[in-house]
Design a protein around this motif. Sequence first.
Motif, mmCIF file in Angstrom:
data_model
loop_
_atom_site.group_PDB
_atom_site.id
_atom_site.type_symbol
_atom_site.label_atom_id
_atom_site.label_comp_id
_atom_site.label_asym_id
_atom_site.label_seq_id
_atom_site.Cartn_x
_atom_site.Cartn_y
_atom_site.Cartn_z
ATOM 1 N N UNK A 44 0.830 -1.219 0.000
ATOM 2 C CA UNK A 44 0.000 0.000 0.000
ATOM 3 C C UNK A 44 0.859 1.261 0.000
ATOM 4 N N UNK A 45 1.968 1.221 0.722
ATOM 5 C CA UNK A 45 2.838 2.404 0.781
ATOM 6 C C UNK A 45 3.648 2.605 -0.499
ATOM 7 N N UNK A 46 3.854 1.532 -1.275
ATOM 8 C CA UNK A 46 4.541 1.689 -2.567
ATOM 9 C C UNK A 46 3.741 2.653 -3.454
ATOM 10 N N UNK A 47 2.416 2.605 -3.353
ATOM 11 C CA UNK A 47 1.579 3.578 -4.102
ATOM 12 C C UNK A 47 1.868 4.999 -3.640
ATOM 13 N N UNK A 52 4.710 10.375 -4.846
ATOM 14 C CA UNK A 52 5.659 11.449 -4.530
ATOM 15 C C UNK A 52 6.886 11.463 -5.425
ATOM 16 N N UNK A 53 7.369 10.280 -5.828
ATOM 17 C CA UNK A 53 8.688 10.224 -6.473
ATOM 18 C C UNK A 53 8.662 10.056 -7.986
ATOM 19 N N UNK A 54 7.593 9.468 -8.535
ATOM 20 C CA UNK A 54 7.621 9.180 -9.975
ATOM 21 C C UNK A 54 7.373 10.475 -10.760
ATOM 22 N N UNK A 75 1.614 1.687 -10.221
ATOM 23 C CA UNK A 75 0.678 2.205 -11.223
ATOM 24 C C UNK A 75 -0.488 2.959 -10.573
ATOM 25 N N UNK A 76 -0.995 2.393 -9.474
ATOM 26 C CA UNK A 76 -2.143 3.030 -8.795
ATOM 27 C C UNK A 76 -1.759 4.375 -8.192
ATOM 28 N N UNK A 77 -0.485 4.535 -7.822
ATOM 29 C CA UNK A 77 -0.090 5.759 -7.123
ATOM 30 C C UNK A 77 0.492 6.843 -8.001
ATOM 31 N N UNK A 78 0.931 6.488 -9.213
ATOM 32 C CA UNK A 78 1.613 7.469 -10.074
ATOM 33 C C UNK A 78 0.654 8.595 -10.463
ATOM 34 N N UNK A 79 1.119 9.832 -10.286
ATOM 35 C CA UNK A 79 0.264 10.992 -10.574
ATOM 36 C C UNK A 79 0.664 11.692 -11.864
ATOM 37 N N UNK A 80 1.854 11.351 -12.391
ATOM 38 C CA UNK A 80 2.392 12.049 -13.558
ATOM 39 C C UNK A 80 2.084 11.264 -14.838
ATOM 40 N N UNK A 81 2.197 11.949 -15.990
ATOM 41 C CA UNK A 81 1.918 11.270 -17.258
ATOM 42 C C UNK A 81 3.217 10.816 -17.920
ATOM 43 N N UNK A 127 12.892 6.964 -12.046
ATOM 44 C CA UNK A 127 12.551 7.824 -10.903
ATOM 45 C C UNK A 127 12.217 6.983 -9.675
ATOM 46 N N UNK A 128 11.901 5.682 -9.891
ATOM 47 C CA UNK A 128 11.632 4.803 -8.745
ATOM 48 C C UNK A 128 11.995 3.363 -9.105
#
Length: 242
Positions: A44-47, A52-54, A75-81, A127-128
């Motif tokens: 869960x924390x990997x998301x 934050x980092x990707x 994949x679930x946590x990435x916010x960037x494109x 980036x990660x």
Amino acid sequence: MSDKTDNLFAKPKAALPFSFDESVAEVFPDMIKRSVPGYTEIINNISKFAGRFVTSNSNCYDLGCSLGAASLAMSAGIEKTGAKIIAVDNSSAMLERCRHHIDAFKHKTPIELQLGDVQKISIQNASMVALNFTLQFIAKEERLNLLENIYQGLNSGGLLLLSEKVSFSDDNIDDLLIELHHQFKKENGYSDLEISQKRNALENVLLPETLEHHINRLKSAGFSSVSCWMQNYNFVSIIAIK
Ligand SMILES: Nc1ncnc2c1ncn2[C@@H]1O[C@H](C[S@+](CC[C@H]([NH3+])C(=O)[O-])CC(=O)[O-])[C@@H](O)[C@H]1O
Ligand SMILES: O=C(O)C(=O)Cc1ccccc1
């Protein structure tokens, strides 16, 4: 669909070394959840770390991906494109099941699967990087080289997340935390026979080191900011930032 129950070590059997074959791949989600305290919390924390980092248009690596749980969490946590996830494992049984597993879950960032040795892959524009319970299976003398390769492939500010089973230099603490881990496994339905047969099978295959050793080696590999962010008995997760 519910996970298939792990009873691989339930009957007395010949003492063969543990390997990531089809029988393990088939029960792996159940095995890892019932065997590794804190596993679900780490996933869960990997998301959260990915959020934050990707960075945009960068690569993320899941090294020793098994069925792709860390890739799906990233994949679930990435916010960037424009990011891409590269998931690597040298067990064809695992990677085949990983493909089905990943296809069964929606994921917004593309995940590319590579069958191969994490020690031989090229890491670029990262980036990660997740090494979630994989380094422990690599020969000890080869670990620094792998971490240096990850360091050179990470962009500045990039994150390595390293989770490991660890040992303790204090024998009292080592014995206590091994016992508490075995108690955790018993509470999750494993018998004494299953626990002892798997422990024998993992001898010389899963090679734990101390947390201090991991942290010092990450610093030697070049990482400037290193810390354990979670510990559950003899299982830890470490973050290292370039
Ligand atoms: N040299 C290697 N090259 C590639 N893969 C390897 C190598 N050595 C071992 N593996 C692979 O590393 C994985 C370790 S399991 C990782 C869990 C996952 N990360 C998870 O977040 O669920 C951890 C465990 O079972 O304790 C297996 O799939 C091996 O085939
Ligand atoms: O089961 C154990 O005793 C472990 O140390 C964890 C584990 C989980 C899955 C495969 C190999 C080891």
